[in-house]
Design a protein around this motif. Structure first.
Motif, short mmCIF file in Angstrom:
data_model
loop_
_atom_site.label_atom_id
_atom_site.label_comp_id
_atom_site.label_asym_id
_atom_site.label_seq_id
_atom_site.Cartn_x
_atom_site.Cartn_y
_atom_site.Cartn_z
N TYR A 99 12.90 -1.26 -15.72
CA TYR A 99 13.14 -0.28 -14.66
C TYR A 99 13.00 1.16 -15.17
CZ TYR A 99 14.33 -4.01 -11.53
OH TYR A 99 14.25 -5.14 -10.75
N LEU A 100 12.87 1.32 -16.48
CA LEU A 100 12.53 2.63 -17.03
C LEU A 100 11.12 3.02 -16.60
CD1 LEU A 100 13.91 2.33 -20.67
CD2 LEU A 100 14.76 3.82 -18.85
N SER A 101 10.32 2.01 -16.28
CA SER A 101 8.95 2.27 -15.87
C SER A 101 8.85 2.21 -14.34
CB SER A 101 8.02 1.21 -16.48
OG SER A 101 6.79 1.22 -15.80
N PRO A 102 8.31 3.25 -13.73
CA PRO A 102 8.22 3.25 -12.26
C PRO A 102 7.34 2.12 -11.71
CG PRO A 102 7.27 5.26 -13.20
CD PRO A 102 7.82 4.49 -14.33
N PHE A 103 6.51 1.52 -12.56
CA PHE A 103 5.72 0.38 -12.08
C PHE A 103 6.64 -0.73 -11.58
CE2 PHE A 103 2.51 2.40 -14.74
CZ PHE A 103 1.37 2.24 -13.97
N LYS A 104 7.76 -0.88 -12.27
CA LYS A 104 8.72 -1.94 -11.94
C LYS A 104 9.36 -1.69 -10.57
CE LYS A 104 11.54 -5.35 -13.72
NZ LYS A 104 11.11 -6.57 -14.43
N TRP A 105 9.31 -0.42 -10.11
CA TRP A 105 9.96 -0.11 -8.84
C TRP A 105 9.17 -0.63 -7.65
CZ3 TRP A 105 11.14 5.82 -9.82
CH2 TRP A 105 11.89 5.92 -11.03
N VAL A 106 7.93 -1.04 -7.91
CA VAL A 106 7.12 -1.61 -6.83
C VAL A 106 7.31 -3.12 -6.86
CG1 VAL A 106 4.81 -1.84 -5.85
CG2 VAL A 106 5.43 0.23 -7.13
N SER A 163 0.83 -1.21 0.00
CA SER A 163 0.00 0.00 0.00
C SER A 163 0.87 1.25 0.00
CB SER A 163 -0.92 0.02 1.23
OG SER A 163 -1.74 -1.12 1.22
N LEU A 164 1.96 1.20 0.76
CA LEU A 164 2.88 2.34 0.81
C LEU A 164 3.51 2.60 -0.56
CD1 LEU A 164 4.56 4.42 2.48
CD2 LEU A 164 6.31 2.62 2.65
N TYR A 165 3.97 1.51 -1.22
CA TYR A 165 4.62 1.70 -2.52
C TYR A 165 3.61 2.13 -3.59
CZ TYR A 165 9.17 0.22 -0.91
OH TYR A 165 10.37 0.16 -0.26
N THR A 166 2.39 1.64 -3.46
CA THR A 166 1.36 2.07 -4.40
C THR A 166 1.13 3.57 -4.28
OG1 THR A 166 0.32 -0.08 -4.16
CG2 THR A 166 -1.01 1.65 -5.16
N LEU A 167 1.09 4.05 -3.04
CA LEU A 167 0.92 5.48 -2.80
C LEU A 167 2.09 6.26 -3.41
CD1 LEU A 167 -0.41 7.95 -1.40
CD2 LEU A 167 0.93 7.40 0.62
N LEU A 168 3.30 5.77 -3.19
CA LEU A 168 4.47 6.46 -3.75
C LEU A 168 4.41 6.49 -5.27
CD1 LEU A 168 7.35 5.19 -1.41
CD2 LEU A 168 6.43 7.50 -1.57
N LEU A 169 3.95 5.37 -5.86
CA LEU A 169 3.83 5.32 -7.33
C LEU A 169 2.82 6.36 -7.82
CD1 LEU A 169 4.60 3.64 -9.94
CD2 LEU A 169 2.42 2.46 -9.58
N ASN A 170 1.68 6.43 -7.15
CA ASN A 170 0.65 7.42 -7.52
C ASN A 170 1.18 8.84 -7.38
OD1 ASN A 170 -2.36 5.70 -6.31
ND2 ASN A 170 -1.01 5.29 -7.99
N LEU A 171 1.92 9.08 -6.30
CA LEU A 171 2.49 10.42 -6.08
C LEU A 171 3.51 10.75 -7.17
CD1 LEU A 171 2.98 10.42 -2.20
CD2 LEU A 171 1.36 11.81 -3.50
#
Lengths: 269, 293
Positions: free
Chosen positions: A221-228, A165-173
Motif C-alpha cells: 500500500y506504500l505504492s499507489p498501484f496497490k490502491w487500484v 478506467s476511472l482508477y487508472t486515470l486517478l493513478l496517472n493523475l
C-alpha cells in the motif's frame, strides 16, 4: 489560468501526447487480439499454467489464474502494464519537466519577466498536464473498449470497465502530481526524467512483489498501484470510498505542496 | 524620484555568498551602469529585482513597489534582456516576439515589432534554432523593448553583437532614454559603460564599492604605462606626480599605473633614451586590483 501560456504548452506538448496515445493504444489493441488465441488453446494453456507458480501469475496482473480466459480479466492484465504503468510514466515525465524545462532551458527568464504571477504559471501548466493525461486516458480507454468488442466472446459488462478506467486515470493523475512536487524541490535545474521513471518502476515493482501469494502484502500500500483494485471479476467490484479518497486526497496534497514551494522557489540557472 | 531602490539587500546560496548588504539607488531617467567582474553579484541583484530569486534579507523596490509583493505590476512596466539568449525553440522569430508581446495587454504591437526588426536587420521568418548567437541576442533585445517599458534592465546586452548593430542598439537606447526610459546596464566592459552611461556603480564581492558619475571617473582615469630602457632605471628618478600602484619599479622595464597629466609624463620622458613605450587602458580586473582595494 493564463490563456497564452496554456496554448503555448498545448502546442509544445501535442506531439508527445499523440505519440504516446498511438503507441499505448496500439499495444493495447494488439495484445487484446491475442485473446482469441488464448481461448483457442485454453486446454493447453490451463495445463501450462498449472506448472507456473501461482505467485508469478498474480504478479503479471491476474487476480485469479482462470481470469485469463475471461475478456475482462485479460483486459485488466493488459491495462495494468500499458495504462497503469506506461500511462503513469508518461504523466510523470510530462509533469516533472513542464516547469523545470523553463529553468534548465533558461527560458524562465523570458516567461518570468512577463507580467504573470507564479501562481498563474503553475496553474496553467497544471491544467495542461491534467488535460493531457485525461486525453491520453480517454483515447486509450476508447481503443481498449473497441478491442474488447472486437475480440470478446459472450457477454461483457461495462460497469467494471468504467471503474478500472476511472482508477487508472486517478493513478496517472497522482503520478502527474508527484512529478510536480519532485520538480519544484529541485534546487538546481536539471532534467529529472530518469529519476522519475525509476521511481514509477520501483513503486510498480513494490506492488508486484506485494501481490505474490505467500507474502504479507500490506507494505504494497506504500505504492499507489496497490490502491487500484484490478480484480475485475469479483462480484462486488465497484467504486470504493477509501480508494477514491486516498487518490483524491494524495493528489490534492501533492499539488498544494508543489504550488506553495513553487511560489517561493529561487529560479537559478 | 528613484526608480530603483535597494536597501541592505543580502542573498546567500547555502553557504556561498551572492550579494551582501547591497545598497543602490537609480534616479529616474538615468542611464545607469552596473559594472564588476564575473561573479561579483550583478546577475544576483538583477534576478532579485525581477523576482526570479528571493532576497535572504533586506528589500528592494522598483517604481516604489516591492519587488516580491508587487512583482507582476513591476514587470508589466519593465523590460529585461538576460545575459544568455535562450529563446523558445520550434518557432519563428516573429511568432516568438508576438508571443512575448501577448502577455502585456490587448494592445497591438505589430508596428513596433516590425520597426524593431527592421532596425536590427532581422528576418522575421527565420526559425529560432537556426539563428546565430548574435541574432538570438537581437531577438532578446527586441522582446524587452516591444511594450515601451519605463525601466530597461540589460544584463550584458552587447555580447555577440557586431559593432554596427551595437551602435544602432546604443542609438535606440538613447532614443528610448530621451523619451523617459531609465536604463540599468550591467556589464563587465568598462569602456562600454564609460562611453554610454551617465552614472556607474562598481560592484565587487557582492557589495557596491563605489557609485560615480562617468565624468568624474574620467578625470581620474588610470593609465597603464610600460617603458623599456636600454639601461636600469628606478621610477623615483623621474619625480612624477600621480603614480598609482607600481608593478615593476626598478630595472630596464618599468611598469606602473599613472593617473596624472599625460603631458607631464611625456615631458619627463622626452630627454630619455627609450627602447619601447606603451600607454594603455588598464583592464577592469586591474582597476579593481589596484584602485578599489
Amino acid at each position: 489560468m493564463n490563456r497564452i501560456l496554456f496554448q503555448l504548452e498545448l502546442r509544445r506538448n501535442a506531439r508527445s501526447l499523440i505519440l504516446w496515445s498511438v503507441v499505448i493504444g496500439l499495444l493495447v489493441f494488439f495484445t487484446m487480439s491475442f485473446f482469441r488465441t488464448v481461448l483457442q488453446y485454453q486446454q493447453q494453456i490451463s495445463g501450462m499454467i498449472q506448472l507456473v507458480p501461482a505467485a508469478v501469475i498474480k504478479m503479471r496482473g491476474f487476480a485469479n489464474i482462470n481470469d485469463i480466459f475471461s475478456i475482462m480479466g485479460f483486459y485488466a492484465a493488459n491495462n495494468l502494464i500499458y495504462m497503469m504503468l506506461l500511462g503513469s510514466i508518461y504523466a510523470i515525465i510530462l509533469s516533472s519537466n513542464i516547469l523545470l524545462k523553463e529553468e534548465y532551458g533558461k527560458t524562465a527568464e523570458y516567461l518570468m519577466s512577463r507580467p504573470i504571477t507564479r501562481s498563474k504559471i503553475f496553474i496553467s501548466k497544471l491544467l495542461l498536464v491534467c488535460l493531457n493525461i485525461v486525453i491520453l486516458n480517454i483515447l486509450v480507454t476508447l481503443i481498449g473498449f473497441i478491442a474488447i468488442h472486437v475480440y470478446k466472446k459472450g457477454t461483457f459488462e461495462i460497469h467494471p470497465f468504467l471503474v478500472i478506467s476511472l482508477y487508472t486515470l486517478l493513478l496517472n493523475l497522482l503520478f502527474g502530481a508527484l512529478g510536480f512536487l519532485i520538480s519544484v524541490m529541485m534546487k538546481r535545474a536539471r532534467p529529472v526524467t530518469s529519476f522519475c521513471v525509476g521511481l514509477v518502476l520501483v513503486l510498480y515493482f513494490l506492488y508486484s512483489i506485494s501481490r505474490m501469494s505467500g507474502v504479507d502484502g500490506t507494505f504494497g500500500y506504500l505504492s499507489p498501484f496497490k490502491w487500484v483494485n484490478v480484480d475485475l471479476l469479483s462480484p462486488t467490484y465497484g467504486v470504493e470510498m477509501w480508494r477514491t479518497a486516498a487518490f483524491i486526497g494524495t493528489i490534492t496534497l501533492l499539488i498544494l505542496l508543489s504550488g506553495l514551494i513553487y511560489r517561493r522557489k529561487d529560479i537559478l540557472t | 524620484m528613484h526608480i530603483v531602490e535597494i536597501n541592505h539587500l543580502t542573498k546567500t546560496y547555502g553557504r556561498s555568498r551572492g550579494i551582501e548588504d547591497l545598497n543602490l539607488r537609480i534616479p529616474e531617467g538615468n542611464i545607469f551602469g552596473f559594472i564588476g567582474p564575473n561573479g561579483a553579484g550583478k546577475s544576483t541583484t538583477i534576478r532579485i529585482l525581477l523576482n526570479l530569486i528571493f532576497p535572504t534579507s533586506g528589500s528592494a523596490s522598483i517604481f516604489g513597489l516591492d519587488v516580491v509583493r508587487d512583482s507582476k505590476k513591476i514587470r508589466s512596466r519593465t523590460g529585461y534582456v538576460p545575459s544568455d539568449a535562450n529563446l523558445y525553440g520550434r518557432m519563428k522569430v516573429l511568432e516568438f516576439l508576438k508571443l512575448m508581446a501577448a502577455f502585456y495587454s490587448a494592445e497591438n504591437y505589430d508596428h513596433r515589432i516590425r520597426y524593431l526588426l527592421d532596425l536590427f536587420d532581422l528576418d522575421p521568418d527565420r526559425k529560432i534554432p537556426e539563428l546565430s548567437m548574435g541574432n538570438k541576442k537581437k531577438v532578446s533585445i527586441i522582446q524587452a523593448m516591444i511594450h515601451r517599458p519605463e525601466l530597461l534592465i540589460l544584463d550584458e546586452p552587447t555580447s555577440g553583437l557586431d559593432p554596427l548593430i551595437q551602435s544602432r542598439f546604443f542609438e535606440l537606447l538613447y532614443e528610448e532614454n530621451r523619451q523617459g526610459t531609465t536604463i540599468f546596464f550591467s556589464s563587465h566592459t568598462l569602456s562600454e559603460v564609460q562611453a554610454f552611461c551617465k552614472t556607474v556603480a562598481i560592484v565587487r564581492d557582492g557589495t557596491i564599492v563605489n557609485v560615480e558619475e562617468i565624468a568624474s571617473l574620467r578625470k581620474k582615469q588610470l593609465k597603464k604605462v610600460r617603458i623599456l630602457f636600454p639601461v636600469d632605471k628606478t621610477i623615483e628618478d623621474f619625480d612624477l606626480g600621480g603614480i598609482g600602484p607600481v608593478e615593476s619599479g626598478t630595472g630596464k622595464n618599468l611598469i606602473f599605473f599613472y593617473s596624472g597629466d599625460i603631458n607631464v609624463l611625456i615631458g619627463k620622458m622626452a630627454g630619455q633614451e627609450i627602447e619601447d613605450l606603451s600607454i594603455e587602458e588598464p583592464s577592469l580586473e586591474e582597476i579593481f586590483l589596484h584602485y578599489y582595494k
